[in-house]
Motif scaffolding. Structure first.
Motif, mmCIF file in Angstrom:
data_model
loop_
_atom_site.group_PDB
_atom_site.id
_atom_site.type_symbol
_atom_site.label_atom_id
_atom_site.label_comp_id
_atom_site.label_asym_id
_atom_site.label_seq_id
_atom_site.Cartn_x
_atom_site.Cartn_y
_atom_site.Cartn_z
ATOM 1 N N GLY A 213 8.806 2.007 -7.281
ATOM 2 C CA GLY A 213 7.734 2.400 -6.337
ATOM 3 C C GLY A 213 6.415 1.828 -6.487
ATOM 4 O O GLY A 213 5.572 2.292 -5.614
ATOM 5 N N LYS A 214 6.112 1.437 -7.586
ATOM 6 C CA LYS A 214 4.906 1.154 -8.050
ATOM 7 C C LYS A 214 4.987 -0.463 -8.374
ATOM 8 O O LYS A 214 5.961 -1.123 -8.508
ATOM 9 N N GLU B 217 10.708 -2.824 -1.017
ATOM 10 C CA GLU B 217 10.877 -1.772 0.293
ATOM 11 C C GLU B 217 11.991 -0.819 0.005
ATOM 12 O O GLU B 217 11.939 0.327 0.236
ATOM 13 N N ASP B 218 13.017 -1.155 -0.674
ATOM 14 C CA ASP B 218 14.284 -0.332 -1.201
ATOM 15 C C ASP B 218 13.625 0.670 -2.016
ATOM 16 O O ASP B 218 14.403 1.777 -2.123
ATOM 17 N N GLU B 219 12.458 0.241 -2.689
ATOM 18 C CA GLU B 219 11.997 1.431 -3.646
ATOM 19 C C GLU B 219 10.913 2.254 -2.805
ATOM 20 O O GLU B 219 10.309 3.054 -3.629
ATOM 21 N N GLY B 220 10.767 2.108 -1.728
ATOM 22 C CA GLY B 220 9.504 2.693 -0.966
ATOM 23 C C GLY B 220 8.458 2.199 -0.753
ATOM 24 O O GLY B 220 7.459 3.025 -0.146
ATOM 25 N N VAL B 221 8.090 1.119 -1.192
ATOM 26 C CA VAL B 221 6.830 0.324 -0.972
ATOM 27 C C VAL B 221 6.777 -0.038 0.460
ATOM 28 O O VAL B 221 7.578 -0.868 0.784
ATOM 29 N N VAL B 222 5.778 0.439 1.092
ATOM 30 C CA VAL B 222 5.347 -0.186 2.511
ATOM 31 C C VAL B 222 4.247 -1.136 2.441
ATOM 32 O O VAL B 222 3.215 -0.957 1.738
ATOM 33 N N ARG C 65 8.289 -5.973 -9.109
ATOM 34 C CA ARG C 65 7.138 -4.942 -9.218
ATOM 35 C C ARG C 65 5.702 -5.758 -9.503
ATOM 36 O O ARG C 65 4.679 -5.175 -9.836
ATOM 37 N N TYR D 218 -0.092 1.832 -4.238
ATOM 38 C CA TYR D 218 1.187 1.500 -4.922
ATOM 39 C C TYR D 218 0.932 0.807 -6.061
ATOM 40 O O TYR D 218 1.643 0.651 -6.992
#
Length: 100
Positions: free
Chosen positions: A22-23, A80-85, A58, A97
């Motif tokens: 997510g980063k 996106e699957d990792e939650g990054v918008v 990433r 992020y």
């Protein structure tokens, strides 16, 4: 340039391996972390040969743009699957992020 024997590439991969879920981190940030602030392009060369098991998606450009040519959409989907918008213009919000 052989990736298995290139010490700079190995250092890049050691950092990429640490980027949390997510980063994201920029090519330039990796270069600065390695004490070579002008080596962002070399980080990019290393990432072209990044081992599959590392979270290569990433690593983004300093402005949050996702590079990767034909792989850019795949990288975006993984992030996106990792939650990054993503911002409306398709960039990652680095203030939210970026991995520090």
């Amino acid at each position: 340039m052989e990736t298995d024997t290139n010490p700079f590439f190995k250092q890049v991969y050691d950092i990429v391996e640490q980027v949390p879920l997510g980063k994201v981190v920029s090519y330039g940030k990796i270069a600065r972390m390695l004490g070579q602030p002008r080596a962002a392009r070399q980080v990019g060369w290393a990432m072209r040969n990044c081992p599959e098991h590392l979270p290569w998606q990433r690593v983004v450009m300093a402005d949050g743009s996702v590079a990767g040519g034909v792989y850019a959409e795949m990288r975006k989907a993984r992030l996106e699957d990792e939650g990054v918008v993503f911002l409306p213009d398709g960039r990652v919000d680095m203030s939210e992020y970026a991995w520090e």
